[in-house]
Design a protein around this motif. Structure first.
Motif, PDB file in Angstrom:
ATOM      1  N   PRO A   1       0.728  -1.252  -0.371  1.00  0.00           N
ATOM      2  CA  PRO A   1       0.060  -0.580  -0.072  1.00  0.00           C
ATOM      3  C   PRO A   1       0.370   1.554  -0.200  1.00  0.00           C
ATOM      4  O   PRO A   1       0.498   1.952   1.177  1.00  0.00           O
ATOM      5  N   ILE A   2       1.110   1.432  -0.450  1.00  0.00           N
ATOM      6  CA  ILE A   2       1.789   2.219  -1.162  1.00  0.00           C
ATOM      7  C   ILE A   2       2.575   3.010  -2.310  1.00  0.00           C
ATOM      8  O   ILE A   2       2.291   2.220  -3.496  1.00  0.00           O
ATOM      9  N   SER A   3       2.610   4.264  -2.439  1.00  0.00           N
ATOM     10  CA  SER A   3       3.160   5.421  -4.145  1.00  0.00           C
ATOM     11  C   SER A   3       4.389   4.335  -4.749  1.00  0.00           C
ATOM     12  O   SER A   3       5.143   3.678  -4.700  1.00  0.00           O
ATOM     13  N   ILE A   4       4.131   4.438  -6.635  1.00  0.00           N
ATOM     14  CA  ILE A   4       5.525   3.980  -7.119  1.00  0.00           C
ATOM     15  C   ILE A   4       6.530   4.426  -7.347  1.00  0.00           C
ATOM     16  O   ILE A   4       7.398   3.259  -6.726  1.00  0.00           O
ATOM     17  N   SER A   5       6.947   5.718  -6.707  1.00  0.00           N
ATOM     18  CA  SER A   5       7.992   6.597  -6.299  1.00  0.00           C
ATOM     19  C   SER A   5       8.406   6.105  -5.516  1.00  0.00           C
ATOM     20  O   SER A   5       9.572   5.930  -4.860  1.00  0.00           O
ATOM     21  N   GLU A   6       7.899   5.288  -4.140  1.00  0.00           N
ATOM     22  CA  GLU A   6       7.967   5.326  -2.303  1.00  0.00           C
ATOM     23  C   GLU A   6       8.674   4.019  -2.857  1.00  0.00           C
ATOM     24  O   GLU A   6      10.356   3.593  -2.028  1.00  0.00           O
ATOM     25  N   ALA A   7       8.141   2.691  -3.570  1.00  0.00           N
ATOM     26  CA  ALA A   7       8.667   1.519  -4.108  1.00  0.00           C
ATOM     27  C   ALA A   7      10.119   1.670  -4.397  1.00  0.00           C
ATOM     28  O   ALA A   7      10.896   1.323  -4.215  1.00  0.00           O
ATOM     29  N   TRP A   8      10.095   2.796  -5.868  1.00  0.00           N
ATOM     30  CA  TRP A   8      11.541   2.510  -6.326  1.00  0.00           C
ATOM     31  C   TRP A   8      12.271   3.422  -5.336  1.00  0.00           C
ATOM     32  O   TRP A   8      13.533   2.368  -5.277  1.00  0.00           O
ATOM     33  N   ALA A   9      11.828   3.838  -5.116  1.00  0.00           N
ATOM     34  CA  ALA A   9      13.392   5.042  -3.920  1.00  0.00           C
ATOM     35  C   ALA A   9      14.259   3.605  -3.085  1.00  0.00           C
ATOM     36  O   ALA A   9      15.098   3.921  -2.494  1.00  0.00           O
ATOM     37  N   PHE A  10      12.263   2.854  -2.362  1.00  0.00           N
ATOM     38  CA  PHE A  10      13.315   2.230  -1.371  1.00  0.00           C
ATOM     39  C   PHE A  10      14.371   1.202  -2.392  1.00  0.00           C
ATOM     40  O   PHE A  10      15.429   0.338  -1.999  1.00  0.00           O
ATOM     41  N   PHE A  11      13.570  -0.039  -3.136  1.00  0.00           N
ATOM     42  CA  PHE A  11      14.053  -0.384  -3.393  1.00  0.00           C
ATOM     43  C   PHE A  11      15.370  -0.752  -4.874  1.00  0.00           C
ATOM     44  O   PHE A  11      16.368  -1.791  -5.076  1.00  0.00           O
ATOM     45  N   SER A  12      15.413   0.334  -5.397  1.00  0.00           N
ATOM     46  CA  SER A  12      16.006   0.586  -6.571  1.00  0.00           C
ATOM     47  C   SER A  12      17.086   1.213  -5.433  1.00  0.00           C
ATOM     48  O   SER A  12      19.231   1.931  -6.265  1.00  0.00           O
ATOM     49  N   SER A  13      17.559   1.815  -4.109  1.00  0.00           N
ATOM     50  CA  SER A  13      18.919   1.370  -3.275  1.00  0.00           C
ATOM     51  C   SER A  13      19.737   0.289  -3.115  1.00  0.00           C
ATOM     52  O   SER A  13      18.597  -0.413  -1.231  1.00  0.00           O
ATOM     53  N   ALA A  14      20.941  -0.056  -3.169  1.00  0.00           N
ATOM     54  CA  ALA A  14      21.168  -0.945  -2.943  1.00  0.00           C
ATOM     55  C   ALA A  14      21.549  -1.218  -1.686  1.00  0.00           C
ATOM     56  O   ALA A  14      22.086  -2.089  -0.653  1.00  0.00           O
ATOM     57  N   GLU A  15      21.653  -0.029  -0.364  1.00  0.00           N
ATOM     58  CA  GLU A  15      21.898   0.074   0.872  1.00  0.00           C
ATOM     59  C   GLU A  15      20.196  -0.602   2.296  1.00  0.00           C
ATOM     60  O   GLU A  15      21.193  -0.986   2.838  1.00  0.00           O
ATOM     61  N   ASN A  16      18.979  -0.383   1.152  1.00  0.00           N
ATOM     62  CA  ASN A  16      18.063  -0.998   1.528  1.00  0.00           C
ATOM     63  C   ASN A  16      18.310  -2.763   1.302  1.00  0.00           C
ATOM     64  O   ASN A  16      17.335  -2.950   2.439  1.00  0.00           O
ATOM     65  N   LEU A  17      18.586  -2.664   0.634  1.00  0.00           N
ATOM     66  CA  LEU A  17      18.843  -4.630   0.522  1.00  0.00           C
ATOM     67  C   LEU A  17      19.330  -5.194   1.672  1.00  0.00           C
ATOM     68  O   LEU A  17      19.362  -5.915   2.331  1.00  0.00           O
ATOM     69  N   SER A  18      20.695  -4.946   2.560  1.00  0.00           N
ATOM     70  CA  SER A  18      20.626  -5.359   3.991  1.00  0.00           C
ATOM     71  C   SER A  18      19.830  -5.342   4.736  1.00  0.00           C
ATOM     72  O   SER A  18      19.690  -6.165   5.656  1.00  0.00           O
ATOM     73  N   ARG A  19      18.820  -4.517   4.852  1.00  0.00           N
ATOM     74  CA  ARG A  19      17.156  -4.756   5.237  1.00  0.00           C
ATOM     75  C   ARG A  19      16.606  -5.797   5.334  1.00  0.00           C
ATOM     76  O   ARG A  19      15.527  -6.097   6.107  1.00  0.00           O
ATOM     77  N   ILE A  20      16.540  -6.549   4.197  1.00  0.00           N
ATOM     78  CA  ILE A  20      15.293  -7.138   3.823  1.00  0.00           C
ATOM     79  C   ILE A  20      16.128  -8.795   3.303  1.00  0.00           C
ATOM     80  O   ILE A  20      15.242  -9.851   2.698  1.00  0.00           O
ATOM     81  N   THR A  21      17.128  -8.355   3.668  1.00  0.00           N
ATOM     82  CA  THR A  21      18.036  -9.659   3.656  1.00  0.00           C
ATOM     83  C   THR A  21      18.311 -10.413   5.015  1.00  0.00           C
ATOM     84  O   THR A  21      18.363 -10.301   5.959  1.00  0.00           O
TER      85      THR A  21
END
Length: 154
Positions: free
Chosen positions: A13-33
Motif C-alpha cells: 500500500p505505497i506509491s510507485i515512487s516510494e517503492a522505487w526509492a526503497f528498492f532501487s537503493s542497494a543500501e536497503n538490500l541489507s534490511r530485507i536480507t
C-alpha cells in the motif's frame, strides 16, 4: 546448463515512487536480507542507481562460508523496472528482474530470477538438497520484511 526460475509477486500500500526509492537503493538490500546471511555492502554506492552501476557485497549464504558478490545494473527504467546481473559470485548465471506496477491502492512488485549453478551434476544435486530451499527462505523473509517495513512506515 540447467537454468532455474523464481518468480514472486507482492502488493504493497505505497506509491510507485516510494517503492522505487526503497528498492532501487542497494543500501536497503541489507534490511530485507535474512540476518543469517551476514549480508554487507562492501563498496561505495552512488546516490541514484543507473545502468552500468556495479555493487559489491560480502555474504555467508551457506555453511558460514564468506563469499564476495559483484552485481551490475544492466537495464533500468525509473519507476518501472531494473535488472541486476551477477558479475562475480556463487552462481554460474544470475539475472534478477525487479518490476513495479501501479495498481489500485498501491504498487505490485514482481521479482523474476533466472539462475544456474556451477559444477553440472553436483550443482543440480546441491540445488535439490539445499540451494532451492535457501533461495525460497530468502524470498519468504524478504516478503515478510517488506510488509513489516511498509506497514509500520520507513
Amino acid at each position: 546448463m540447467r537454468i532455474y526460475k523464481i518468480e514472486r509477486t507482492q502488493q504493497l500500500p505505497i506509491s510507485i515512487s516510494e517503492a522505487w526509492a526503497f528498492f532501487s537503493s542497494a543500501e536497503n538490500l541489507s534490511r530485507i536480507t535474512p540476518p543469517w546471511m551476514k549480508f554487507e555492502v562492501t563498496g561505495e554506492l552512488p546516490e541514484h542507481m543507473y545502468p552500468g552501476m556495479v555493487a559489491t557485497y560480502r555474504l555467508q549464504p551457506v555453511f558460514g562460508i564468506t563469499l564476495k558478490w559483484v552485481t551490475e545494473i544492466t537495464h533500468m527504467e525509473e519507476n518501472k523496472y531494473f535488472i541486476d546481473e551477477q558479475r562475480h559470485g556463487p552462481y554460474r548465471f544470475w539475472h534478477h528482474q525487479h518490476h513495479f506496477k501501479e495498481i489500485e491502492n498501491g504498487v505490485e512488485m514482481t521479482d523474476i530470477v533466472h539462475y544456474a549453478l556451477p559444477y553440472a551434476m553436483i550443482g543440480r544435486l546441491a540445488h535439490r538438497i539445499n540451494i532451492e530451499k535457501k533461495l525460497n527462505e530468502i524470498f519468504k523473509y524478504r516478503h515478510q520484511k517488506v510488509e513489516e517495513i511498509f506497514k509500520q512506515g520507513k
